[in-house]
Design an enzyme around this catalytic site. Structure first.
Site, PDB file in Angstrom:
ATOM      1  N   LEU A 495       0.816  -1.216   0.000  1.00 12.78           N
ATOM      2  CA  LEU A 495       0.000   0.000   0.000  1.00 12.78           C
ATOM      3  C   LEU A 495       0.844   1.258   0.000  1.00 12.78           C
ATOM      4  CD1 LEU A 495      -2.709  -1.037   2.620  1.00 12.78           C
ATOM      5  CD2 LEU A 495      -2.933  -1.013   0.132  1.00 12.78           C
ATOM      6  N   GLY A 496       2.030   1.175   0.554  1.00 16.89           N
ATOM      7  CA  GLY A 496       2.884   2.354   0.630  1.00 16.89           C
ATOM      8  C   GLY A 496       4.076   2.086   1.516  1.00 16.89           C
ATOM      9  N   GLY A 498       6.784   4.270   4.387  1.00 12.71           N
ATOM     10  CA  GLY A 498       7.136   5.483   5.108  1.00 12.71           C
ATOM     11  C   GLY A 498       8.442   5.321   5.837  1.00 12.71           C
ATOM     12  N   GLY A 499       8.692   6.267   6.759  1.00  9.76           N
ATOM     13  CA  GLY A 499       9.958   6.274   7.469  1.00  9.76           C
ATOM     14  C   GLY A 499      10.146   5.096   8.407  1.00  9.76           C
ATOM     15  N   PHE A 500       9.033   4.446   8.809  1.00 12.77           N
ATOM     16  CA  PHE A 500       9.152   3.355   9.763  1.00 12.77           C
ATOM     17  C   PHE A 500       8.974   1.977   9.135  1.00 12.77           C
ATOM     18  CE2 PHE A 500       9.440   6.039  13.375  1.00 12.77           C
ATOM     19  CZ  PHE A 500       8.612   7.127  13.135  1.00 12.77           C
ATOM     20  N   GLY A 501       8.719   1.931   7.832  1.00 10.24           N
ATOM     21  CA  GLY A 501       8.576   0.638   7.183  1.00 10.24           C
ATOM     22  C   GLY A 501       7.472   0.633   6.142  1.00 10.24           C
ATOM     23  N   VAL A 503       3.898  -0.859   4.246  1.00  5.82           N
ATOM     24  CA  VAL A 503       2.548  -1.257   4.646  1.00  5.82           C
ATOM     25  C   VAL A 503       1.944  -2.132   3.555  1.00  5.82           C
ATOM     26  CG1 VAL A 503       0.275  -0.448   5.381  1.00  5.82           C
ATOM     27  CG2 VAL A 503       2.296   0.938   5.854  1.00  5.82           C
ATOM     28  N   LYS A 517       1.833  -3.202   8.867  1.00  7.00           N
ATOM     29  CA  LYS A 517       3.063  -2.402   8.744  1.00  7.00           C
ATOM     30  C   LYS A 517       4.236  -3.203   9.300  1.00  7.00           C
ATOM     31  CE  LYS A 517       3.370   2.095   9.300  1.00  7.00           C
ATOM     32  NZ  LYS A 517       4.210   2.572   8.195  1.00  7.00           N
ATOM     33  N   ASP A 611       5.881  12.659  12.978  1.00 12.08           N
ATOM     34  CA  ASP A 611       5.848  12.536  11.513  1.00 12.08           C
ATOM     35  C   ASP A 611       4.455  12.865  10.979  1.00 12.08           C
ATOM     36  OD1 ASP A 611       6.937  12.131   9.022  1.00 12.08           O
ATOM     37  OD2 ASP A 611       6.752   9.955   9.062  1.00 12.08           O
TER      38      ASP A 611
END
Length: 831
Positions: A495-496, A498-501, A503, A517, A611
């Site tokens: 799905l996408g 980000g900075g933490f991993g 999804v 996630k 964030d």
């Protein structure tokens, strides 16, 4: 000029221009509860304070919150000295200040007799002084602190804050040191590494805004900021003080001037891990955490508490080693460390293997315990009689050994505290086993009944665990890694990221759609991770994404969220073919603000998101905003450390507050800054950090303020919007400019942001935000550069002679700064 200036600062902090004079011969009596010596504005008072109906202490208190800031105390222990109901606190005609018991015995003396004291005084900073005829203080409470420092009170070399066995002192090199029994130094904070040359007269001071600063005449800048309270700079009515607590920790506390007695909140602690305080649980005591609170217990059932009513007084062997009639053995304690801090000269350090660390202590007549630190160095610490302080935790890479008489009898799991009384262990085991067996049988019956009912209603074989997801949202479900692999079809639908991993989309056996996630950089142990997830899952709000469950298996750390079909806000703001009408946008802005307010101000512990961006604001079927990833900052920083290395900061370009770049503490105001940037994007439909010919090569957020100054509000609003509510638009723009102010103290709290957006409170005209360049990077997520340059300030003198009407609101061309303020304010009746 620096030395005279610093001397003047020190002098002004010692002598107040406003103080209450107390003449020689004045007396406070314990029998008269209404007697006190108060400062001119009644902020502080000195009185004989009752601690029991028949016991009194001479103390200075901050009246608004009933906080004791000084007392006549024992110099060796820091304990306040007590008199009976016949006691007095007297300023004698010879200048001596004495605390006298009802029997006439002297309990405490200032040692100022016949030294020229002319009177006493107490000022509005809380300083009680005995000056001479020239106004020079012969004695003062600021120069004789007990366990507390108040703002403007200097802490210099030679002074000590003391509480029981613990003390705070300052050495010549400029280091603040916490010590146990004046010998074991277990914490230090200093500024000497940043100073060239020797320090002449180092000192510390707590400023009223919540910053602990170091001062010395040799400083080129005059002072160095060393520590910050979490609410630094907030509120003019906040009273802060620094206290050496009896548990060995040094803390900054805050209390509102209108809060009343007892409403005092710790906002900074020197030792973030309380179990690291030497001697916290007494000799041979073991400190561990239970529900995030430190508790004390004994190493094993071979020990008992010294005092069954106070587990912090330590433990003792039921059978002394020297009286042991049989063999002496070594009790093995996994994940346990016996704390070793210099200068513990009684400790011996060896480089030994696991078995050797145990046997060497067993064979040594002077060793009573040992610790093997499994950090690759193989250090083995031998502990000799005197004092042994223990720490047990699931993630500690240490194994310890304790010498006991006879067979080692380990504690039940998690070091249940012993009461010192012998118990029938076999009978206890039978009772516990019976209860456990009966409980298991009952659970099996419930699960079988539930499965049978569900199988009858549906053709699928859905586990009861997944059904609970639909009804028990307060309890996060623990998934296995294999289950999540199957649910996401091998993590195939991304799905996408980000900075933490990343999804991934998935579906549970009960047909519930989820978003999984995969976390990166999370190294907590199983127990700690589960505790953190439990904290996050306890947050429930309409505008927060619901946490369904988690996975903590091996090195895998995953979070399972509800799936929101409309995806993230950035898709609707920045994709040409996707858009939202103004009312949806305003509701999203308001809902996001309410969700962040809940995290900051309504949770038990303030959760700082770190964030905030459109990609982390998700929308459900009716476009209700739900903030996601709101617990990841907490997971990434399990010890809640306020100072972060710039090399490890994770944030998103265009939304990072200037504090990240200036090495200042990270507070909830960082989220306010990020929200302000998002709010501007909601109004404009453009990324705030983008530059284009339309914005004259400037960042959009900077360009937008310039257009606002010119009265050209229409240029800021998204061209795709056919209709807007002009009043809401202007409120949103003004709020966004307030949120992105460079100084955190100028930004409003999120609760105030909600009120401004709702129109409950008036919005003053915001000053020009001084934006800071954030370095460069490729992609969305970035690692910050330490080399940062501030953008130059700008002028608005070349405003156009005319500007178009905007959404049925006429915005006249600005003729001057004063005229512009009036005209913009008139649009909404602003101040």
């Amino acid at each position: 000029m620096l030395k005279p200036c610093l001397f003047l600062l020190q002098f002004l902090s010692t002598v107040s221009s406003s103080s209450t004079t107390i003449p020689l011969g004045s007396t406070l009596r314990a029998s008269d509860r209404n007697q006190s010596w108060s400062s001119p504005n009644s902020t502080f008072s000195l009185s004989l304070l009752p601690i029991t109906p028949s016991s009194f202490v001479a103390a200075i208190t901050y009246i608004a919150a009933d906080v004791l800031v000084w007392s006549a105390s024992n110099n060796d222990t820091g304990d306040a000295l007590v008199v009976d109901s016949g006691g007095t606190f007297s300023l004698l005609p010879n200048g001596a200040l004495r605390l006298i018991n009802g029997s006439g015995s002297i309990v405490w003396d200032s040692d100022t007799a016949n030294r020229g004291v002319s009177h006493a005084s107490i000022d509005d900073s809380g300083n009680f002084q005995l000056p001479d005829n020239d106004g020079f203080p012969i004695w003062s409470s600021f120069d004789n602190p007990t366990d507390t420092l108040v703002p403007s009170q200097n802490f210099t070399v030679g002074k000590i804050l003391r509480s029981g066995s613990y003390s705070l002192s300052l050495d010549r090199s400029g280091d603040l040191n916490l010590k146990w029994n004046d010998t074991v130094e277990y914490w230090s904070l200093g500024f000497n590494s940043s100073i060239n040359g020797n320090l002449s007269s180092p000192r510390f001071m707590l400023r009223s805004n919540g910053i602990l600063v170091g001062l010395d005449p040799s400083f080129s800048s005059g002072m160095v900021n060393m520590a910050f309270s979490t609410d630094y700079g907030e509120g003019n009515d906040v009273f802060r003080f620094l206290r050496m607590d009896g548990d060995g920790n040094l803390r900054i506390y805050s209390t509102s001037g209108n809060s009343g007695a007892g409403n005092v909140t710790p906002t900074w602690a020197a030792v973030t891990d309380q179990c690291r305080v030497f001697g916290f649980c007494g000799d041979m005591g073991i400190c561990r955490y239970k529900d995030s609170n430190p508790v004390c217990g004994c190493p094993s059932l071979n020990f008992e508490l010294v005092d069954v009513n106070d587990d912090r007084k330590g433990c003792k062997r039921k059978m002394k080693i020297e009286d042991c009639p049989g063999d002496v053995t070594m009790l093995e304690l996994e994940h346990t460390e016996f704390l070793t801090y210099p200068p513990e000269v009684s400790d011996q350090l060896f480089t030994l293997a696991f078995v050797a660390c145990r046997l060497t202590c067993l064979q040594s007549g002077s060793c009573i315990a040992s610790t093997l630190v499994a950090d690759g160095r193989g250090f083995c610490y031998m502990k000799t009689p005197g004092f042994v302080s223990g720490y047990q935790g699931e993630v500690l890479p240490s194994t310890s050994f304790v010498k006991v008489c006879g067979q080692a009898v380990p504690n039940p799991p998690l070091y249940q505290d012993t009461s010192g009384k012998d118990k029938d262990i076999r009978l206890q085991a039978l009772v516990v086993g019976g209860v456990v067996l009966a409980t298991l049988l009952a659970l099996v019956a419930v699960v079988i009944s539930f499965w049978w009912w569900f199988y009858r209603e549906k053709s699928g074989h859905t586990s009861a665990k997944y059904e609970l997801v639909d009804y028990a949202s307060g309890a996060p479900v623990k998934f296995s890694y294999k289950e999540l692999q199957q649910s996401t079809k091998g993590f195939s639908e991304k799905l996408g990221e980000g900075g933490f991993g990343a999804v991934y989309k998935g579906t549970l056996p009960n047909r519930m759609v989820i978003a999984v996630k995969q976390l990166e950089g999370i190294e907590q142990g199983e127990k700690q991770f589960r505790m953190e997830v439990a904290t996050i899952s306890s947050t429930h709000h309409l505008n927060l994404v619901r946490l369904v469950g988690f996975c903590s298996e091996g090195r895998h750390r995953l979070l399972v969220y509800e799936f929101l079909r409309n995806g993230s806000l950035d898709k609707f703001l920045f994709t040409p073919n996707e858009s939202l009408n103004w009312q949806n946008r305003f509701n999203i802005a308001l809902g996001t603000a309410r969700g962040i307010t809940y995290l900051h101000e309504e949770c038990r512990d303030c959760i700082i998101h770190c964030d905030i961006k459109p990609g982390n604001i998700l929308l459900d079927e009716v476009h209700t905003a739900k903030v996601s990833d709101f617990g990841l900052a907490k997971l990434m920083n399990p010890k809640d450390q306020r100072y972060l290395s710039l090399a490890s900061i994770r944030g998103t370009r265009g939304y990072l507050a200037p504090e990240w770049l200036a090495n200042l503490p990270i507070t909830s105001k960082c989220d306010v800054y990020s929200y302000g940037m998002v709010l501007l994007e909601i109004v404009s439909g453009r990324r705030n950090f983008e530059v284009s010919p339309e914005t004259d090569g400037k960042k959009f957020s900077l360009w937008a303020y310039l257009e606002f100054e010119k009265g050209n509000v229409e240029a800021i609003v998204d061209k795709r919007l056919a209709e807007v509510n002009s009043e809401q638009v202007l409120r949103a723009i003004l709020v966004s400019f307030w949120c992105i102010q460079e100084q955190p103290s100028q930004r409003p709290m999120m609760g105030k942001v909600v009120q401004m957006l709702e129109g409950i409170v008036d919005i003053e005209r915001p000053p020009a935000p001084k934006l800071v360049a954030e370095g460069s990077s490729h992609g969305t997520t970035m690692t910050l550069n330490s080399n940062v340059s501030a953008l130059s300030t700008y002028a608005t003198s070349n405003a156009p002679s005319s500007s178009p009407s905007f959404m049925n609101i006429e915005v006249p061309p600005p003729r001057s700064s004063r005229d512009m303020t009036k005209e913009s304010s008139s649009l909404l009746g602003l101040k």
